[in-house]
Design an enzyme around this catalytic site. Structure first.
Site, PDB file in Angstrom:
ATOM      1  N   CYS A 290      52.927 -24.955 -26.535  1.00 33.14           N
ATOM      2  CA  CYS A 290      53.868 -25.999 -25.793  1.00 33.14           C
ATOM      3  C   CYS A 290      53.539 -27.420 -25.968  1.00 33.14           C
ATOM      4  O   CYS A 290      54.682 -28.052 -25.987  1.00 33.14           O
ATOM      5  CB  CYS A 290      53.737 -25.443 -24.100  1.00 33.14           C
ATOM      6  SG  CYS A 290      52.202 -25.946 -23.538  1.00 33.14           S
TER       7      CYS A 290
ATOM      8  N   HIS B 207      61.500 -25.414 -24.860  1.00 25.89           N
ATOM      9  CA  HIS B 207      59.808 -25.360 -25.054  1.00 25.89           C
ATOM     10  C   HIS B 207      59.491 -24.177 -25.868  1.00 25.89           C
ATOM     11  O   HIS B 207      60.076 -23.317 -26.355  1.00 25.89           O
ATOM     12  CB  HIS B 207      59.383 -25.287 -23.323  1.00 25.89           C
ATOM     13  CG  HIS B 207      59.732 -23.606 -22.911  1.00 25.89           C
ATOM     14  ND1 HIS B 207      58.880 -23.213 -22.109  1.00 25.89           N
ATOM     15  CD2 HIS B 207      60.729 -22.993 -23.015  1.00 25.89           C
ATOM     16  CE1 HIS B 207      59.528 -22.077 -21.563  1.00 25.89           C
ATOM     17  NE2 HIS B 207      60.572 -21.735 -22.253  1.00 25.89           N
TER      18      HIS B 207
ATOM     19  N   HIS C 150      51.576 -26.300 -18.609  1.00 21.77           N
ATOM     20  CA  HIS C 150      52.749 -26.052 -19.398  1.00 21.77           C
ATOM     21  C   HIS C 150      53.738 -27.053 -19.408  1.00 21.77           C
ATOM     22  O   HIS C 150      53.938 -28.077 -18.438  1.00 21.77           O
ATOM     23  CB  HIS C 150      53.665 -24.696 -18.792  1.00 21.77           C
ATOM     24  CG  HIS C 150      54.434 -24.320 -20.272  1.00 21.77           C
ATOM     25  ND1 HIS C 150      54.320 -23.764 -21.299  1.00 21.77           N
ATOM     26  CD2 HIS C 150      55.935 -24.455 -20.114  1.00 21.77           C
ATOM     27  CE1 HIS C 150      55.305 -23.456 -21.753  1.00 21.77           C
ATOM     28  NE2 HIS C 150      56.293 -23.870 -21.098  1.00 21.77           N
TER      29      HIS C 150
END
Length: 350
Positions: free
Chosen positions: A266, A326, A314
């Site tokens: 990520c 993402h 994240h």
């Protein structure tokens, strides 16, 4: 008078024996069936497996960001340690040179007998020449004193550099241990997740993957047949360039610890995308959460970083229309996702 014993009816013994045998067989069969039921429990449902796998992937991503942070710290500490070691080596060479100069002066004094200057003047056959030499000796002595002071200062600085180097080496060892532990934790979580997925069989795994992708697409498109990112402009030209780079990687696989150009985690996707725009972001999502100006989600514009979860493990990039791009987790690919699919902890404008 005794009563005569009545004989059993014909066939009674045979019937009784048959019933006993049947009962015994039924008991054995029942035990066998029960044992089979215990040995082969009902396999977990796809829904249960998905919930457990999602949890393991979430834990793996947290460990992955710890791994990224430790790797970043290791590289920084290694560079600092190498610099200090070079300084120590250079400083030692300088000290050796100064010690050589002082040693040469001391040897010259020893050869002259170490006589008092007044006595040397009295014994000299050329007093004028001796006085000239004495003035030169005084100047040499002053230089020798300066050299001695320099030697002491350099030795003190060298000792300090050595202490700093030892501390850096200790810290580097601790970071390496943390790196190993985080890597092991990621691998353990991923192995457990894979074991759960393997319990479903190939067809069920394929359906689970397809379902996950379809649900993400449905959230991003709000149940329609197309993605609407709106027409809001990016926060800057560089933000627009970073978003274009991220969008170009939709469909790329997630691999923990990876910063592209073919696979990403990520924060690695954010790091790589902004590098294409000429901006060097920190490596981890936790550090990226402080890489710019914090704004509210209502103020978000394309290119802004969206930080998810309370511990910021994240991150995605706002693409517009309530959607981020993402790298989700292992097994999934870079994709669009509704910003409301995960708890938002902050938005950062780089």
């Amino acid at each position: 008078m005794s009563t005569p014993r009545r004989s059993p009816l014909p066939g009674v013994h045979r019937i009784a024996r048959a019933l006993a045998i049947t009962a015994a067989a039924t008991g054995v069969l029942g035990a066998a069936v029960a044992g089979t039921a215990e040995a082969a429990p009902e396999p977990p449902s796809r829904k249960d497996v998905k919930a457990q796998v999602d949890q393991l992937y979430d834990e793996a991503e947290q460990a992955s960001e710890k791994f990224n942070a430790a790797q970043e710290a290791q590289q920084r500490l290694q560079a600092e340690t190498n610099r200090l070691l070079d300084e120590v080596a250079t400083g030692q060479d300088g000290l050796n040179r100064l010690r050589g100069e002082l040693g040469a002066v001391a040897a010259a004094e020893y050869r002259s007998g170490g006589l008092d200057p007044t006595v040397q003047l009295m014994l000299s056959s050329d007093p004028a020449g001796y006085l000239n030499r004495a003035r030169s000796l005084d100047q040499a002595a002053a230089r020798q004193a300066d050299t001695l002071h320099e030697l002491v200062d350099r030795q003190r600085g060298l000792d300090q550099r050595r202490a700093e180097t030892a501390a850096k080496l200790t810290e580097l060892d601790r970071v390496r241990q943390s790196l190993t532990a985080s890597k092991r934790e990621v691998q353990q979580r991923l192995a457990k997740a894979q074991k759960l997925l393997d319990s479903l069989g190939a067809a069920e795994r394929a359906r689970l993957t397809a379902q996950d992708a379809e649900e993400a697409e449905s959230r991003a498109t709000r149940g329609t047949d197309r993605l609407d990112l709106g027409n809001q402009p990016a926060s800057s030209d560089r933000a627009a360039a970073a978003l274009a780079a991220a969008v170009a990687k939709v469909g790329s696989p997630y691999v923990y610890g990876s910063t592209g150009p073919r696979t990403f985690d990520c924060s690695g996707l954010m790091y790589w995308s902004w590098r294409q725009a000429g901006v060097s972001l920190p490596r981890t999502s936790q550090e990226q959460a402080h890489a710019g100006q914090r704004i509210s989600l209502a103020e978000a514009r394309p290119g802004d970083l969206v930080i998810f979860y309370k511990d910021a493990h994240h991150v995605g990039m706002y693409a517009g229309g309530g959607v981020v791009v993402h790298a989700p987790y292992p097994g999934a690919k870079v994709r669009y996702e509704s910003v409301s699919a995960m708890p938002v902890s902050g938005v950062v404008r780089v």
